[in-house]
Design an enzyme around this catalytic site. Structure first.
Site, PDB file in Angstrom:
ATOM      1  N   HIS A 176       0.848  -1.200   0.000  1.00  0.00           N
ATOM      2  CA  HIS A 176       0.000   0.000   0.000  1.00  0.00           C
ATOM      3  C   HIS A 176       0.878   1.243   0.000  1.00  0.00           C
ATOM      4  CE1 HIS A 176      -3.267  -2.745   1.778  1.00  0.00           C
ATOM      5  NE2 HIS A 176      -3.560  -2.499   0.521  1.00  0.00           N
ATOM      6  N   ALA A 177       0.628   2.114  -0.966  1.00  0.00           N
ATOM      7  CA  ALA A 177       1.555   3.202  -1.283  1.00  0.00           C
ATOM      8  C   ALA A 177       1.853   4.120  -0.101  1.00  0.00           C
ATOM      9  CB  ALA A 177       0.989   4.007  -2.451  1.00  0.00           C
ATOM     10  N   ARG A 178       0.848   4.418   0.713  1.00  0.00           N
ATOM     11  CA  ARG A 178       1.044   5.429   1.758  1.00  0.00           C
ATOM     12  C   ARG A 178       1.708   4.905   3.025  1.00  0.00           C
ATOM     13  NH1 ARG A 178      -5.275   6.723   2.901  1.00  0.00           N
ATOM     14  NH2 ARG A 178      -6.003   4.707   3.680  1.00  0.00           N
ATOM     15  N   GLU A 179       1.943   3.603   3.083  1.00  0.00           N
ATOM     16  CA  GLU A 179       2.516   3.001   4.295  1.00  0.00           C
ATOM     17  C   GLU A 179       4.049   3.071   4.244  1.00  0.00           C
ATOM     18  OE1 GLU A 179       0.641  -0.884   4.452  1.00  0.00           O
ATOM     19  OE2 GLU A 179      -1.367   0.007   4.405  1.00  0.00           O
ATOM     20  N   ARG A 234      -3.253   5.001  -1.875  1.00  0.00           N
ATOM     21  CA  ARG A 234      -3.100   3.638  -1.356  1.00  0.00           C
ATOM     22  C   ARG A 234      -2.898   2.600  -2.454  1.00  0.00           C
ATOM     23  NH1 ARG A 234      -5.542   0.018   2.732  1.00  0.00           N
ATOM     24  NH2 ARG A 234      -6.580  -1.726   1.694  1.00  0.00           N
ATOM     25  N   ASN A 251      -3.485  -5.619  -2.427  1.00  0.00           N
ATOM     26  CA  ASN A 251      -3.646  -6.638  -1.401  1.00  0.00           C
ATOM     27  C   ASN A 251      -5.077  -7.156  -1.289  1.00  0.00           C
ATOM     28  OD1 ASN A 251      -2.106  -8.247   0.382  1.00  0.00           O
ATOM     29  ND2 ASN A 251      -3.004  -7.205   2.144  1.00  0.00           N
ATOM     30  N   ARG A 252      -5.869  -6.897  -2.343  1.00  0.00           N
ATOM     31  CA  ARG A 252      -7.170  -7.548  -2.502  1.00  0.00           C
ATOM     32  C   ARG A 252      -7.221  -8.237  -3.865  1.00  0.00           C
ATOM     33  NH1 ARG A 252      -6.934  -5.670   1.803  1.00  0.00           N
ATOM     34  NH2 ARG A 252      -8.486  -4.692   3.134  1.00  0.00           N
ATOM     35  N   HIS A 304       3.273  -4.272   6.390  1.00  0.00           N
ATOM     36  CA  HIS A 304       2.321  -3.174   6.206  1.00  0.00           C
ATOM     37  C   HIS A 304       2.400  -2.232   7.404  1.00  0.00           C
ATOM     38  CE1 HIS A 304      -0.260  -4.893   2.866  1.00  0.00           C
ATOM     39  NE2 HIS A 304       0.448  -5.956   3.207  1.00  0.00           N
ATOM     40  N   SER A 305       1.530  -1.220   7.394  1.00  0.00           N
ATOM     41  CA  SER A 305       1.314  -0.393   8.592  1.00  0.00           C
ATOM     42  C   SER A 305      -0.100   0.173   8.474  1.00  0.00           C
ATOM     43  CB  SER A 305       2.339   0.742   8.669  1.00  0.00           C
ATOM     44  OG  SER A 305       2.047   1.779   7.755  1.00  0.00           O
ATOM     45  N   TYR A 306      -0.739   0.656   9.551  1.00  0.00           N
ATOM     46  CA  TYR A 306      -0.230   0.695  10.905  1.00  0.00           C
ATOM     47  C   TYR A 306      -1.186  -0.091  11.791  1.00  0.00           C
ATOM     48  CZ  TYR A 306      -4.082   4.091  11.505  1.00  0.00           C
ATOM     49  OH  TYR A 306      -5.332   4.691  11.532  1.00  0.00           O
ATOM     50  N   TYR A 356     -10.339  -7.835  10.948  1.00  0.00           N
ATOM     51  CA  TYR A 356     -11.567  -7.865  10.148  1.00  0.00           C
ATOM     52  C   TYR A 356     -11.289  -8.722   8.918  1.00  0.00           C
ATOM     53  CZ  TYR A 356      -8.789  -3.984   8.297  1.00  0.00           C
ATOM     54  OH  TYR A 356      -7.756  -3.195   7.844  1.00  0.00           O
ATOM     55  N   GLU A 378       1.817  -5.517  10.740  1.00  0.00           N
ATOM     56  CA  GLU A 378       1.327  -4.138  10.664  1.00  0.00           C
ATOM     57  C   GLU A 378       2.190  -3.364  11.658  1.00  0.00           C
ATOM     58  OE1 GLU A 378      -0.972  -2.793   8.767  1.00  0.00           O
ATOM     59  OE2 GLU A 378      -2.157  -4.462   8.001  1.00  0.00           O
TER      60      GLU A 378
END
Length: 417
Positions: A176-179, A234, A251-252, A304-306, A356, A378
């Site tokens: 995910h780009a923003r992580e 993202r 990631n989906r 990943h984060s967070y 989730y 994460e």
């Protein structure tokens, strides 16, 4: 209260989160107590652009779940009024997103060149992959496993002493780009491996007996976009036929319960599953590489984060994996190792039950390919900074995560299958 919602909705149709001035944007944390309060959040998301940070889609929100989301500046006061009026428990996590973005760059290492204690842009990371391989030819080699939608090469580093019949561990960062803390960890891991080989007995044994495949960034196009256009991006940057909305959630996008729970069929959603499994060039390149090396890859780690979590399969179903007890005990011990340095607390468990449901994730996919040690990290933090973790936290975050990764790798080495 619903009248207030309708008023907010009428005013917000034209407003758009992608104007990229983050000044005055707020991040709220709410705790909906009941179905009615969940419904309010759903309605809010239907009338304005709400960027869900945790969980990553409004469809996953349930009563008594902590929810973090971002709102554009013009709407933040109305949203706050609404939360007050509904009696929903809330706090403002980040009062001014632009200020938090600026504050990220607090590293002392303000060099133009690569540094392990600051966030590096893609060009700097790409050059670093070449340098680290050139400087450590007996430990590191670089290859290209594919290219991104926008044509960037996907560099993979292979680390380890040359020896016959070696088993391997695959690790990737930057789905995910923003992580941003995620790619920072992959770089840190490589640094630690080359710097402590021959000095640290555990790392030396690991590199003598195992190979590590490290993919520093999966979603390179998205990462570049977070540096140039939209820090909060993202997804990938592929075009979606018939839609003005860009990108798929990589990631989906894998064939593990694809597009069932916790993934969206809407190209405009941040959890869009794509037009088909592996529709994205990036996920296909990753999956092709792993499929081609299934006989040797014995563990899969994705960073990943967070949230400070250590997750394992499954996320696409509430069913537990056959080796649940073993995975749970590894996650427990690895979390304990991680906490031993800075007392950072991680929660661990199977994805769907621990946070989730989310279908199409890489850890579930790798597990279903037969890689039985499959984990998602994460990283820091738990929401004070969210995706905007300051550079001053890169070192402690990476140091503690390294302990957990070394624990898992050593376990894999000692439990061959």
């Amino acid at each position: 209260m619903w009248a207030l919602l309708v008023l907010i909705g009428a005013a917000s149709v034209s407003a758009h989160l992608q104007d990229h001035s983050f000044d005055g944007q707020k991040v709220f944390r709410v705790l909906p107590q009941n179905d009615e309060q969940v419904e309010i959040l759903n309605f809010l998301a239907s009338i304005m652009e709400v960027d869900f940070w945790q969980p990553d889609s409004v469809t996953l929100v349930r009563p008594n779940m902590q929810v973090d989301f971002r709102i554009e500046a013009e709407k933040s006061f109305e949203v706050e009024d609404l939360l007050k009026e509904s009696g929903m428990e809330y706090q403002v996590l980040i009062d001014n997103l632009q200020a938090a973005m600026d504050a990220q760059f607090d590293s002392k290492a303000r060099t133009a060149s690569h540094s392990y204690e600051k966030y590096n842009n893609w060009d700097t990371i790409a050059a670093w992959t070449a340098d680290i391989a050139a400087q450590n030819p007996d430990l590191v080699s670089r290859s290209v496993i594919g290219e991104t939608y926008e044509g960037r090469p996907m560099y993979l580093l292979k680390m380890g002493k040359s020896a016959p019949n070696k088993k391997a561990i695959f690790m990737d960062c930057g789905f995910h780009a923003r992580e941003w803390i995620s790619p920072a960890f992959c770089q840190w891991f490589v640094k630690e491996a080359v710097e402590t080989y021959g000095k640290d007995t555990v790392m030396t044994t690991l590199l003598d007996k195992l190979d590590f495949y490290v993919l520093p960034i999966v979603n390179i196009d998205g990462y570049v976009y977070t540096w140039t256009n939209d820090r909060m991006w993202r997804k990938t940057r592929s075009k979606n036929p018939g839609s003005i909305c860009i990108g798929t959630d990589p990631n989906r996008n894998l064939d593990a319960g694809w597009c069932t729970l916790g993934a969206s069929t809407s190209p405009c959603s941040s959890t869009y599953c794509g037009s088909a499994p592996e529709s994205e060039k990036e996920t296909k390149a990753l999956a092709d590489f792993i499929r081609g090396h299934l006989s040797t890859i014995k563990a899969y780690l994705t960073i990943h984060s967070y949230s400070q979590l250590l997750l394992f399969p499954y996320s696409y179903t509430y069913d537990l994996p056959p080796n649940y007890q073993e995975l749970n005990s590894i996650a427990k011990a690895a979390s304990k190792e991680l906490a031993s340095l800075h007392n950072t607390r991680y929660t661990y468990g199977p994805g769907a039950k621990t946070i989730y449901p989310a279908a199409g994730g890489s850890d579930d996919w790798a597990y279903d390919q037969g890689i039985k040690y499959s984990f998602t990290f994460e990283l820091r933090d738990t929401g004070r900074y969210g995706f905007l973790l300051p550079e001053s936290q890169i070192k402690p975050t990476c140091e503690e995560t390294l302990l957990a990764v070394k624990y898992i790798a050593n376990y894999v080495l000692e439990h061959p299958y």
